[in-house]
Write a protein that holds these residues in place. Structure first.
Motif, PDB file in Angstrom:
ATOM      1  N   LEU A 126       0.828  -1.200   0.000  1.00 20.43           N
ATOM      2  CA  LEU A 126       0.000   0.000   0.000  1.00 20.43           C
ATOM      3  C   LEU A 126       0.867   1.258   0.000  1.00 20.43           C
ATOM      4  O   LEU A 126       0.448   2.301  -0.484  1.00 20.43           O
ATOM      5  N   TRP A 127       2.065   1.157   0.538  1.00 24.10           N
ATOM      6  CA  TRP A 127       2.967   2.299   0.489  1.00 24.10           C
ATOM      7  C   TRP A 127       3.250   2.682  -0.960  1.00 24.10           C
ATOM      8  O   TRP A 127       3.184   3.844  -1.343  1.00 24.10           O
ATOM      9  N   VAL A 130       0.117   4.167  -2.636  1.00 20.08           N
ATOM     10  CA  VAL A 130      -0.206   5.536  -2.238  1.00 20.08           C
ATOM     11  C   VAL A 130       0.844   6.529  -2.729  1.00 20.08           C
ATOM     12  O   VAL A 130       0.517   7.602  -3.240  1.00 20.08           O
ATOM     13  N   ALA A 134      -0.955   6.085  -7.054  1.00 11.64           N
ATOM     14  CA  ALA A 134      -2.139   6.940  -6.929  1.00 11.64           C
ATOM     15  C   ALA A 134      -1.839   8.409  -7.181  1.00 11.64           C
ATOM     16  O   ALA A 134      -2.764   9.188  -7.420  1.00 11.64           O
ATOM     17  N   THR A 141       3.804  14.502  -3.436  1.00 11.72           N
ATOM     18  CA  THR A 141       3.058  13.871  -2.353  1.00 11.72           C
ATOM     19  C   THR A 141       3.453  14.494  -1.019  1.00 11.72           C
ATOM     20  O   THR A 141       4.609  14.388  -0.594  1.00 11.72           O
ATOM     21  N   TYR A 211      -1.920  15.131  -2.516  1.00  8.27           N
ATOM     22  CA  TYR A 211      -1.197  15.289  -3.772  1.00  8.27           C
ATOM     23  C   TYR A 211      -1.280  16.755  -4.203  1.00  8.27           C
ATOM     24  O   TYR A 211      -2.359  17.266  -4.500  1.00  8.27           O
TER      25      TYR A 211
END
Length: 255
Positions: A126-127, A130, A134, A141, A211
């Protein structure tokens, strides 16, 4: 195991390759399960055998319509090497046509019987999802880290490690850097001389991201991205078209 003989190569090409392709596509929309190696290999081989047999049946039917399109299995079993030596082009077309058709059928079957509501499951952390996947193109970010001791740290993401164990990962933050201690409502912005901060994953309780882009409007997907999305939404149709193209090509060559 690496195929070392002609027979091994043919078995790998005709049976294992379609099975592996189906297994890989099947895993895209289904979560991982703890399975034994025997179960996984059995599923790959079963899928490969079914797909190859289906392709062979379809091409056998094609041969009834166009006799010179693919090999005659009965003649091959009867005369063996003599049949191969006298029909090299036919052998090459058949050896290539069967696995390609099996691949097309396998991809079409998996995509057709997968629910349209099924989401693609990426075998990644997931790191990475993200921080990299994403984030819109051209955006930075911005991260707000909540540490286990209650400290909050913010900064722009400048890098991160990808160790499978989250506790062994690290996040690299870039200026401007701010720190807010527990029970303190005031954020302290570090001096501009401090450009980077490394935070250990074992100290992170949670984090939120934003973002940041200089563009005031949403980024529109490029033609390339839209094309890939259309292809992903019509996989089974394209696979069947590819399979029909293989059959038509063999039929035309055999005329």
């Amino acid at each position: 195991m690496v195929p070392s003989t002609v027979t091994s190569v043919l078995i790998f090409l005709l049976v294992v390759t379609p099975g592996i392709a189906v297994e890989l596509q099947w895993q895209l929309t289904r979560p991982r399960r703890d399975e034994s190696t025997f179960v996984e290999i059995s599923r790959v081989l079963l899928a490969g055998v079914v797909l190859t047999a289906t392709s062979a049946v379809l091409l056998a039917g094609l041969r009834l319509i166009v006799p010179g399109s693919v090999i005659d299995i009965s003649e091959l079993l009867r005369y063996g090497h003599k049949y191969v030596a006298s029909n090299p082009g036919l052998m090459i077309r058949s050896v290539l046509g069967i696995p390609l058709l099996a691949l097309a059928l396998g991809v079409a079957a998996v995509d057709l019987f997968t629910s349209t509501r099924a989401r693609r499951i990426a075998q990644t952390t997931l790191w990475h999802a993200v921080f990299a996947q994403a984030a819109p193109m051209g955006a930075r970010t911005f991260i707000s880290l909540q540490l286990k001791d209650g400290t909050a740290v913010t900064g722009y993401q400048a890098g991160y490690s990808t160790d499978p164990d989250p506790a062994k990962r690290e996040i690299l933050l870039a200026a401007p850097l701010t720190v807010r201690r527990e029970h303190s409502g005031k954020k302290v912005e570090l001096d501009n001389a401090w450009q980077r901060m490394v935070v250990a994953g074992s100290e992170i309780s949670s984090f939120a991201v934003s973002y940041v882009s200089e563009r005031p409007y949403p980024l529109v997907a490029s033609r390339h991205v839209r094309s890939l999305k259309w292809i992903s939404q019509n996989v089974w149709k394209l696979s069947l078209i590819f399979g029909v193209a293989i059959i038509l090509t063999l039929a035309v060559v055999g005329l």
